[in-house]
Structures are given as C-alpha cells and as structure tokens.
Design a protein around this motif. Structure first.
Motif, PDB file in Angstrom:
ATOM      1  N   THR A   8       0.220  52.280  -6.277  1.00  0.00           N
ATOM      2  CA  THR A   8      -0.529  53.311  -7.007  1.00  0.00           C
ATOM      3  C   THR A   8      -0.268  53.072  -8.499  1.00  0.00           C
ATOM      4  OG1 THR A   8       1.290  54.882  -7.164  1.00  0.00           O
ATOM      5  CG2 THR A   8      -0.066  55.005  -5.168  1.00  0.00           C
ATOM      6  N   THR A   9      -0.788  53.955  -9.332  1.00  0.00           N
ATOM      7  CA  THR A   9      -0.554  53.789 -10.771  1.00  0.00           C
ATOM      8  C   THR A   9       0.773  54.423 -11.190  1.00  0.00           C
ATOM      9  OG1 THR A   9      -1.842  55.784 -11.120  1.00  0.00           O
ATOM     10  CG2 THR A   9      -3.004  53.699 -11.398  1.00  0.00           C
ATOM     11  N   ILE A  35      -6.504  50.686 -15.880  1.00  0.00           N
ATOM     12  CA  ILE A  35      -7.568  50.170 -15.020  1.00  0.00           C
ATOM     13  C   ILE A  35      -8.365  49.207 -15.911  1.00  0.00           C
ATOM     14  CG2 ILE A  35      -9.593  50.769 -13.616  1.00  0.00           C
ATOM     15  CD1 ILE A  35      -7.143  52.195 -12.540  1.00  0.00           C
ATOM     16  N   LEU A  43      -7.663  47.752  -5.355  1.00  0.00           N
ATOM     17  CA  LEU A  43      -6.909  48.380  -6.443  1.00  0.00           C
ATOM     18  C   LEU A  43      -6.608  47.287  -7.462  1.00  0.00           C
ATOM     19  CD1 LEU A  43      -5.262  50.961  -7.384  1.00  0.00           C
ATOM     20  CD2 LEU A  43      -3.280  49.692  -6.573  1.00  0.00           C
ATOM     21  N   GLU A  64     -11.499  50.667  -1.677  1.00  0.00           N
ATOM     22  CA  GLU A  64     -10.769  51.548  -2.601  1.00  0.00           C
ATOM     23  C   GLU A  64     -11.576  52.784  -3.011  1.00  0.00           C
ATOM     24  OE1 GLU A  64      -7.699  50.734  -3.055  1.00  0.00           O
ATOM     25  OE2 GLU A  64      -7.313  52.477  -4.330  1.00  0.00           O
TER      26      GLU A  64
END
Ligand SMILES: Nc1ncnc2c1ncn2[C@@H]1O[C@H](COP(=O)(O)OP(=O)(O)OP(=O)(O)O)[C@@H](O)[C@H]1O
Ligand SMILES: [Mg+2]
Length: 334
Positions: A8-9, A35, A43, A64
């Motif tokens: 994930t971020t 991003i 992703l 995604e």
C-alpha cells in the motif's frame, strides 16, 4: 500457503518491505510515495528517498481500479521476462526503464524512474498530430523488437497465456455480447444504437472468432502486446516504452495493427498512417491484409468494448470507423 505482501502507500510498511528486498539501504529512509501516473491494472508507485527515486509495480489477482474484477496474479513476472529478453539489445533496452529487480514471491517489479512524464494519450485530443520524428521512434521500437527477438533468434518462450486470454475476451468476445452490462450511451449518447447491429452480425463475429483464435495461437515473434499511446511515455530523454504486461510470441501484424488502429482513432492524417507502414516495412515484413484485420478488430473493440479511450471523435466519425472496420474484416472473408 505463503502470504503475499499486499503493498500500500503506507510508508513504514513500505520501508520495511523495501529493506527486506534489499531495495533500500538499511540507513536509507523513505521520504515520499507518489502515484507516478494513471494506471488501472496494477499498483504502481514512485518511491523517493533523499538521494534517489524508483518505481515499484505490483500485480495482484485482481484489477487495481476494480478490485472485484479478477486478473492474472503473476502478470508482473511476465512483464519481467520481457525486460529480460530485450536486455541485451541496446536499441530496445535504452528505450525502456531498467529493470532493477524482481520480487517473484510478491509479484513486484523495481523499475528505473523515468521521471515526470506523460503518456501519449494526448494524441486523442482534437487537432494534435504526432511528429514524424516521434512516429519514427515509435515504429523503430517494434520493428527492432520483432526482427531481433523471434523464434529464429531465441529458444525462449513467453506464452503469457492468462493475459492473452484476458485480452482475447475483451477484443473478440465481450464487445459483441448482448447483455454485457456496458451502457455505451454513457460513453457517448447515441452510441448504443449504432453498436446494436454489430452484436447481431454473424458474418463479422465469425471473422472475429477466426482472428481471435489466431491471436491465441503461439506465434514466432516477441510482441510488446499492448502497444498504444498509453504505453508510450514522453520524457525529457525522449520517447520511452513501458508496460509490456501483455507480451507474448505472436503475429507482428497484431502489434502493427493495434498501433495503426490507435493512430486512426487519434484522427492522425492518412499520410502519417502510410508512413508508419513504410517505416515498419523498411525493416520488418508485414502481411498487410492480416495487419488491417487486427487493426479493424482493435478499432471495433475500443469503440464498442469496455476498455474505452479518451476519444474526442464525434458519433458520426465513430460510426464511420466502425463501418470501415467491419468491411475490412468481412471483405477479406475467403
Ligand atoms: N518507469 C517509470 N518511470 C516513470 N513513470 C512511470 C514508470 N512506469 C510507469 N510510470 C507511470 O505510471 C503509470 C502507470 O504505469 P503502467 O502503465 O506500467 O501501469 P499499469 O497498471 O499497467 O497501467 P494500465 O492499467 O494503464 O495498463 C504510467 O502511465 C506512467 O505515467
Ligand atoms: Mg498495464
């Protein structure tokens, strides 16, 4: 069963993951996660530290942007195989990011950051035309790829069957299903009515089925597999090619056909389309009839199917392209 890391971020988890891979030094810390550009399937993240940046791309067993839609989980590994196959050919690898690393357990690529760039989707805007210089580079990449990586030059295979099946469904089948759930009027009012006869066109569908079987059969030539403006990046260092996740050994005519289809949907001048073919055939050979069939199938599916483009074409122009495409496929019926 092993657990696959779901990236994930979230910075601290990412930092731990990247250090575990040896992609960050132990004393290096993650400054920012961005991003890098619009993507649907995977992703894709830009990782920034104080000294450098790189891109990571993870494929999962779903799309995604639409997590309810399943997708081949290991597709990043097929993409990695493409990078590995072209690595020794400078003229190709210099036009793509460097593949710095692959995590085969979690299906993650570590790619060179090509910097702030935009893809060539701006070509679909009204009144934009591709320069001859850019066209030369775009065509040179595929003519070089097709003439250097093929069954005469390598024992390698790259069937990428699952991705091909996914693409096959969206090119040759889904657009022609009566109840596919897609409301074409929400793309452009009036499109549904224009589309209706194509769904009941047995002659056209039979041609598409033949072409689709050809797409699914293994061919001789390594293709990028998704060669359209979304895979061409305009960077400070010139045109770069990304995202070969649909690569396979197939018909070079498929790749050129798709390229020509997008030039047509971007309303490029006929002369530019002719130049594209001339540039390609300076180096590679091309069965034009087959190439035009693949071109026609791509135009039909992009106008009628799920993978819509930011087209600015009027309804009348779309209708004209559909009719032209139909007649290319049906005319060659023998
Ligand atoms: N190596 C790179 N350097 C800089 N930017 C990149 C790089 N790779 C990808 N990007 C940016 O991230 C975007 C998404 O990357 P990519 O197309 O590989 O992902 P994707 O999930 O396969 O997208 P799609 O669903 O459109 O196929 C690109 O359009 C581009 O803007
Ligand atoms: Mg992609």
């Amino acid at each position: 069963m092993k657990n696959i890391a779901r990236l994930t971020t979230e910075k601290s988890a990412l930092e731990t993951y990247l250090k575990g891979q040896g992609w960050l030094l132990l004393n290096e810390s993650l400054n920012a996660v961005e991003i890098p550009g619009a993507g649907n399937m995977n992703l894709t993240l830009r990782i920034k530290t104080r000294e450098r940046s790189f891109i990571i791309k993870q494929s999962r067993d779903y799309v995604e942007k639409y997590p309810q839609v399943p997708a081949p989980e290991k597709r990043a590994l097929r993409e990695a195989e493409f990078y590995e196959l072209i690595a020794l050919e400078d003229s190709l690898s210099s036009m793509m990011p460097v593949l710095n690393g692959v995590d085969r357990i979690n299906n993650v690529l570590n790619l060179e950051d090509l910097g702030d760039s935009r893809d060539y989707s701006f070509l679909y805007e009204e009144g934009v035309s591709l320069s001859l210089e850019d066209l030369k580079e775009i065509i040179a990449f595929i003519s070089q790829l097709h003439t250097t990586v093929n069954t005469a030059t390598t024992q390698a295979t790259l069937a990428n069957v699952e991705m091909r099946k996914l693409n096959h469904e969206h090119i040759y089948n889904y657009p022609y299903l009566d109840d596919n759930g897609l409301n074409l009027d929400s793309v452009l009012m009036g499109l549904a009515e224009i589309a209706a006869p194509y769904k009941n066109d047995a002659v056209l569908k039979a041609e598409l089925q033949k072409l689709g079987n050809r797409y699914l059969a293994n061919g001789t030539t390594l293709l990028h597999g998704d060669y359209f403006p979304g895979s061409w990046l305009k960077t400070k260092a010139g045109i770069k090619i990304i995202d070969p996740e649909f690569c396979f050994f197939g018909d070079p005519e498929f790749e050129m056909g798709v390229t020509l289809a997008h030039l047509k949907m971007a309303a490029q001048p006929e002369a530019l389309i002719d130049s594209a073919i001339d540039l390609y055939t300076e180096k590679g050979s091309l069965d034009r009839q087959l190439c035009f069939k693949y071109m026609a199938a791509e135009i039909l599916r992009r106008i009628l199917g799920l993978a819509q483009l930011p087209l600015t074409l009027t309804l009348a122009k779309r209708k004209e392209l559909l009719e032209e495409s139909r007649s290319i496929l049906v005319r060659s019926n023998h």
